[in-house]
Design a protein around this motif. Structure first.
Motif, mmCIF file in Angstrom:
data_model
loop_
_atom_site.group_PDB
_atom_site.id
_atom_site.type_symbol
_atom_site.label_atom_id
_atom_site.label_comp_id
_atom_site.label_asym_id
_atom_site.label_seq_id
_atom_site.Cartn_x
_atom_site.Cartn_y
_atom_site.Cartn_z
ATOM 1 N N LEU A 26 11.981 -13.560 5.814
ATOM 2 C CA LEU A 26 11.755 -12.381 4.976
ATOM 3 C C LEU A 26 10.280 -12.260 4.621
ATOM 4 O O LEU A 26 9.683 -11.184 4.722
ATOM 5 N N PHE A 27 9.671 -13.394 4.264
ATOM 6 C CA PHE A 27 8.246 -13.348 3.894
ATOM 7 C C PHE A 27 7.359 -13.052 5.087
ATOM 8 O O PHE A 27 6.381 -12.329 4.972
ATOM 9 N N LEU A 28 7.719 -13.634 6.232
ATOM 10 C CA LEU A 28 6.918 -13.358 7.429
ATOM 11 C C LEU A 28 6.925 -11.864 7.732
ATOM 12 O O LEU A 28 5.907 -11.284 8.101
ATOM 13 N N GLU A 29 8.076 -11.231 7.561
ATOM 14 C CA GLU A 29 8.172 -9.812 7.888
ATOM 15 C C GLU A 29 7.521 -8.938 6.824
ATOM 16 O O GLU A 29 6.891 -7.945 7.137
ATOM 17 N N LEU A 30 7.695 -9.326 5.545
ATOM 18 C CA LEU A 30 7.013 -8.568 4.481
ATOM 19 C C LEU A 30 5.506 -8.628 4.696
ATOM 20 O O LEU A 30 4.788 -7.646 4.510
ATOM 21 N N GLU A 31 5.047 -9.811 5.137
ATOM 22 C CA GLU A 31 3.619 -9.951 5.386
ATOM 23 C C GLU A 31 3.175 -9.052 6.534
ATOM 24 O O GLU A 31 2.113 -8.432 6.482
ATOM 25 N N ARG A 32 4.011 -8.981 7.585
ATOM 26 C CA ARG A 32 3.668 -8.112 8.706
ATOM 27 C C ARG A 32 3.599 -6.658 8.233
ATOM 28 O O ARG A 32 2.689 -5.912 8.603
ATOM 29 N N LEU A 33 4.555 -6.274 7.381
ATOM 30 C CA LEU A 33 4.555 -4.903 6.855
ATOM 31 C C LEU A 33 3.248 -4.612 6.128
ATOM 32 O O LEU A 33 2.584 -3.616 6.399
ATOM 33 N N HIS A 34 2.881 -5.512 5.204
ATOM 34 C CA HIS A 34 1.688 -5.214 4.396
ATOM 35 C C HIS A 34 0.448 -5.232 5.268
ATOM 36 O O HIS A 34 -0.453 -4.424 5.116
ATOM 37 N N SER A 35 0.426 -6.139 6.260
ATOM 38 C CA SER A 35 -0.742 -6.227 7.128
ATOM 39 C C SER A 35 -0.873 -4.981 8.000
ATOM 40 O O SER A 35 -1.978 -4.477 8.208
ATOM 41 N N HIS A 36 0.246 -4.469 8.508
ATOM 42 C CA HIS A 36 0.172 -3.290 9.377
ATOM 43 C C HIS A 36 -0.212 -2.039 8.580
ATOM 44 O O HIS A 36 -0.970 -1.208 9.063
ATOM 45 N N PHE A 37 0.312 -1.928 7.354
ATOM 46 C CA PHE A 37 -0.091 -0.792 6.511
ATOM 47 C C PHE A 37 -1.580 -0.879 6.212
ATOM 48 O O PHE A 37 -2.309 0.114 6.266
ATOM 49 N N LEU A 38 -2.017 -2.100 5.906
ATOM 50 C CA LEU A 38 -3.431 -2.330 5.615
ATOM 51 C C LEU A 38 -4.280 -1.941 6.809
ATOM 52 O O LEU A 38 -5.277 -1.231 6.683
ATOM 53 N N TRP A 39 -3.840 -2.367 8.013
ATOM 54 C CA TRP A 39 -4.632 -2.096 9.206
ATOM 55 C C TRP A 39 -4.714 -0.604 9.475
ATOM 56 O O TRP A 39 -5.769 -0.089 9.837
ATOM 57 N N LEU A 40 -3.587 0.079 9.288
ATOM 58 C CA LEU A 40 -3.564 1.522 9.532
ATOM 59 C C LEU A 40 -4.599 2.220 8.646
ATOM 60 O O LEU A 40 -5.311 3.122 9.093
ATOM 61 N N GLY A 41 -4.684 1.755 7.408
ATOM 62 C CA GLY A 41 -5.665 2.331 6.497
ATOM 63 C C GLY A 41 -7.082 2.029 6.937
ATOM 64 O O GLY A 41 -7.944 2.911 6.944
ATOM 65 N N VAL A 42 -7.332 0.773 7.343
ATOM 66 C CA VAL A 42 -8.680 0.394 7.770
ATOM 67 C C VAL A 42 -9.082 1.189 9.006
ATOM 68 O O VAL A 42 -10.212 1.684 9.109
ATOM 69 N N ALA A 43 -8.137 1.353 9.945
ATOM 70 C CA ALA A 43 -8.435 2.131 11.151
ATOM 71 C C ALA A 43 -8.771 3.564 10.772
ATOM 72 O O ALA A 43 -9.713 4.153 11.302
ATOM 73 N N GLY A 44 -8.019 4.124 9.822
ATOM 74 C CA GLY A 44 -8.304 5.475 9.355
ATOM 75 C C GLY A 44 -9.693 5.558 8.747
ATOM 76 O O GLY A 44 -10.449 6.485 8.999
ATOM 77 N N HIS A 45 -10.039 4.531 7.960
ATOM 78 C CA HIS A 45 -11.354 4.488 7.323
ATOM 79 C C HIS A 45 -12.471 4.454 8.367
ATOM 80 O O HIS A 45 -13.492 5.114 8.220
ATOM 81 N N GLU A 46 -12.252 3.677 9.433
ATOM 82 C CA GLU A 46 -13.304 3.528 10.448
ATOM 83 C C GLU A 46 -13.566 4.821 11.217
ATOM 84 O O GLU A 46 -14.651 5.019 11.745
ATOM 85 N N ILE A 47 -12.545 5.692 11.321
ATOM 86 C CA ILE A 47 -12.791 6.954 12.021
ATOM 87 C C ILE A 47 -13.077 8.079 11.028
ATOM 88 O O ILE A 47 -13.022 9.252 11.366
ATOM 89 N N GLY A 48 -13.373 7.700 9.792
ATOM 90 C CA GLY A 48 -13.752 8.698 8.803
ATOM 91 C C GLY A 48 -12.581 9.473 8.239
ATOM 92 O O GLY A 48 -12.741 10.569 7.721
ATOM 93 N N PHE A 49 -11.389 8.908 8.362
ATOM 94 C CA PHE A 49 -10.181 9.591 7.900
ATOM 95 C C PHE A 49 -9.713 8.857 6.647
ATOM 96 O O PHE A 49 -8.711 8.172 6.647
ATOM 97 N N ASP A 50 -10.486 9.008 5.557
ATOM 98 C CA ASP A 50 -10.229 8.200 4.373
ATOM 99 C C ASP A 50 -8.933 8.570 3.665
ATOM 100 O O ASP A 50 -8.389 7.776 2.907
ATOM 101 N N THR A 51 -8.441 9.779 3.903
ATOM 102 C CA THR A 51 -7.170 10.165 3.297
ATOM 103 C C THR A 51 -6.053 9.225 3.745
ATOM 104 O O THR A 51 -5.223 8.785 2.948
ATOM 105 N N LEU A 52 -6.076 8.902 5.053
ATOM 106 C CA LEU A 52 -5.067 7.987 5.583
ATOM 107 C C LEU A 52 -5.183 6.622 4.923
ATOM 108 O O LEU A 52 -4.180 5.985 4.592
ATOM 109 N N PHE A 53 -6.432 6.199 4.702
ATOM 110 C CA PHE A 53 -6.674 4.916 4.039
ATOM 111 C C PHE A 53 -6.026 4.897 2.657
ATOM 112 O O PHE A 53 -5.293 3.964 2.309
#
Lengths: 145, 394
Positions: free
Chosen positions: B97-124
């Motif tokens: 359960l923790f491994l998967e919760l961690e994957r969830l938070h990490s993927h959401f985090l990454w999606l935001g960072v990727a959005g930030h890098e392309i100047g799409f701060d709303t997604l972040f």
């Protein structure tokens, strides 16, 4: 009068520079978590900047590694006066869990002067926001804390 | 115009962590990349040899602040294997359960960072707001937001109550709705398509050649997932699919991660429905007998590999960590070649780099001469000479 205006501007809109000096990333994501809409430190005028030359407050995380020591000094020197340093996290305050590791220099205060410490491993975003606000309040009262 | 060398980092707005990329440019095109790592090297592996296994539980967790749980899971699996302990079934499920919760938070985090890098701060702002839901669940169960301190050698330290289960399921319902939205955004939003499509190409054969791992490899059409290939914790019982795409570009990596969010939600729902009853921890001795063990898990970024050698005392003799970011760096250098300079931040972000956990080497710059490559024959002759000088017979 002009001095008062500058101080007012500084307190109402401090620009921060985030610098990772070898931390595990835990504090760094919590700093970013303080910027998102839930806490939104931007309402206190806090803006994340990309270069030290624009920044008033240097937010450091992590124990200073041997590699980052010189870079931290250089970044600190590039910041315009008056400058303030906030340390986020336990390992930035004292070396924390990495004390005794061969690649670690120690806390941030072994390299540059520090104005405020926010302890925790990592501190919660609300603690980081609280620390920043306390720093701003002390700047408002007068000079360096 | 001649070629220009452009140093990016160690302190740079596009990089959240101190790392140095020296990029050789021909006009706007990237010709060559030289990656210098080691800025966040602390010497954790050596430090671990001077601490006991219980102390190391906390140190291992702080190798990385994002995939901290994957590291602890590896460490405990290693120690348990040498001790020969079978952990209770319920503990296995809670760990998963923790491994998967961690994957969830990490993927959401990454999606935001990727959005930030392309100047799409709303997604972040959007994704990080949703990530707080996962953080709240983690905090509710373990008491911590980032380093959970959840594992003990022989099980887990905190139990998941019925109330927790209910809240977790509620959280999953909310996140699934949000993930549906992000799927729409990732596939249809013009801002993302313009920046991510056909950018940072990593062909399947290159991904194999450079041994890419995790979502980076899966976006190049390689079906590799340690959860399926070598199941650990309770992944053997849990039904889920390995997501792959064959677009080979940054968009593929976005899609893989967004779809993996759905898989994680599926796994968590299954775990909550089938959580076994019983103990959560078995007692483990403090001293670990002599032995060797390896363990690998699928961290959010890819395969995380740990090695442990023990010598019968309370402290490990040798500990080795290889994190997914390090495995992905050669592939990253390949991806960057031939792209435009403006695409460098998003390509670097697309492997989801975590430099903090990657820096396992220290480069010391001194006045010493550069090393040279010595072949076996020369080494043999050198050793004969070395011994002869000292009056010994080889």
């Amino acid at each position: 009068m002009f001095k008062g205006l500058v101080k007012w501007a500084r307190v109402k809109s401090p620009w921060i520079l985030h610098m990772n000096c070898g931390s595990c990333n835990g504090c760094d994501i919590e700093i970013l978590a303080a910027l998102i809409p839930r806490l939104d430190v931007e309402r206190f005028g806090v803006l994340l900047k990309g270069t030290p030359r624009h920044a008033d407050v240097l937010v450091c995380t992590g124990p200073v590694t041997k590699q980052m020591k010189e870079r931290l000094k250089r970044v600190y020197d590039q910041m315009p006066e008056p400058k303030f340093v906030v340390v986020v996290g336990q390992c930035g305050s004292s070396g924390g869990i990495y004390q005794g590791a061969y690649g670690v220099e120690g806390g941030i205060d072994t390299v540059i002067p520090v104005n405020a410490y926010i302890p925790g491993c990592p501190p919660r975003p609300d603690a980081i926001a609280d620390g920043l606000i306390k720093l701003l309040a002390s700047i408002d009262k007068g000079g360096k804390p | 115009m001649g070629r220009v060398k452009l140093p990016i980092g160690p302190q740079h707005p596009a990089l959240k962590e101190p790392e140095n990329f020296t990029i050789t440019l021909d006009g706007e095109r990237v010709v060559d990349v030289d990656i210098r790592i080691g800025y966040t090297h602390r010497g954790i592996e050596k430090l671990m040899e001077s601490r006991t296994y219980t102390q190391n539980l906390y140190l291992v967790e702080r190798i990385c602040g994002i995939c901290s749980y994957a590291h602890v899971e590896n460490f405990t699996q290693n120690v348990e294997e040498i001790l020969g302990i079978q952990i209770p079934k319920r503990a296995e499920y809670i760990r998963t359960l923790f491994l998967e919760l961690e994957r969830l938070h990490s993927h959401f985090l990454w999606l935001g960072v990727a959005g930030h890098e392309i100047g799409f701060d709303t997604l972040f702002m959007y994704t990080w707001q949703d990530r707080e839901v996962v953080q709240d669940l983690l905090e509710m169960i373990s008491g911590n937001r980032v380093n959970y301190a959840m594992n003990a050698i022989g099980g887990v330290r905190r139990d998941v109550s019925v109330e927790h289960q209910k809240k977790v399921l509620q959280g999953m319902d909310y996140l699934e709705k949000r993930a549906e939205y992000y799927k729409e955004v990732a596939i249809n939003e013009k801002t993302i398509l313009a920046r991510a499509e056909n950018v940072g190409i990593l062909k399947t054969k290159d991904a194999l050649k450079f041994s890419a791992v995790g979502p980076t490899a899966r976006a190049s059409g390689i079906t590799v997932d340690i959860r399926k290939d070598d199941p650990y914790a309770s992944y053997l019982d849990t039904p889920f699919d390995v997501i792959t795409t064959n677009t080979n570009d940054v968009l593929g990596r976005v899609v893989v991660r967004v779809l993996e969010i759905f898989e994680s939600i599926k796994i968590i729902r299954y775990l909550m429905a089938h959580l076994p009853v019983g103990e959560i921890v078995t007692k483990a001795p403090r001293k670990v007998p002599e032995g060797e063990s390896i363990s690998h898990t699928e961290a959010p970024r890819g395969e995380d590999f740990h090695y442990l050698r023990s010598n019968g005392t309370e402290k490990p003799e040798r500990y080795k960590v290889r994190t997914p970011t390090l495995a992905n760096l050669p592939a990253l250098a390949e991806m960057l070649k031939g792209t435009y300079l403006a695409d460098v931040p998003i390509i670097v972000a697309a492997i989801d780099p975590c430099m903090g956990c990657m820096d396992r080497v220290l480069l010391l710059k001194g006045n010493e001469k550069p090393g040279e490559l010595v072949d076996g024959e020369r080494l043999r002759r050198y050793s004969i000479k070395w011994f002869a000088e000292r009056g010994w017979k080889a």
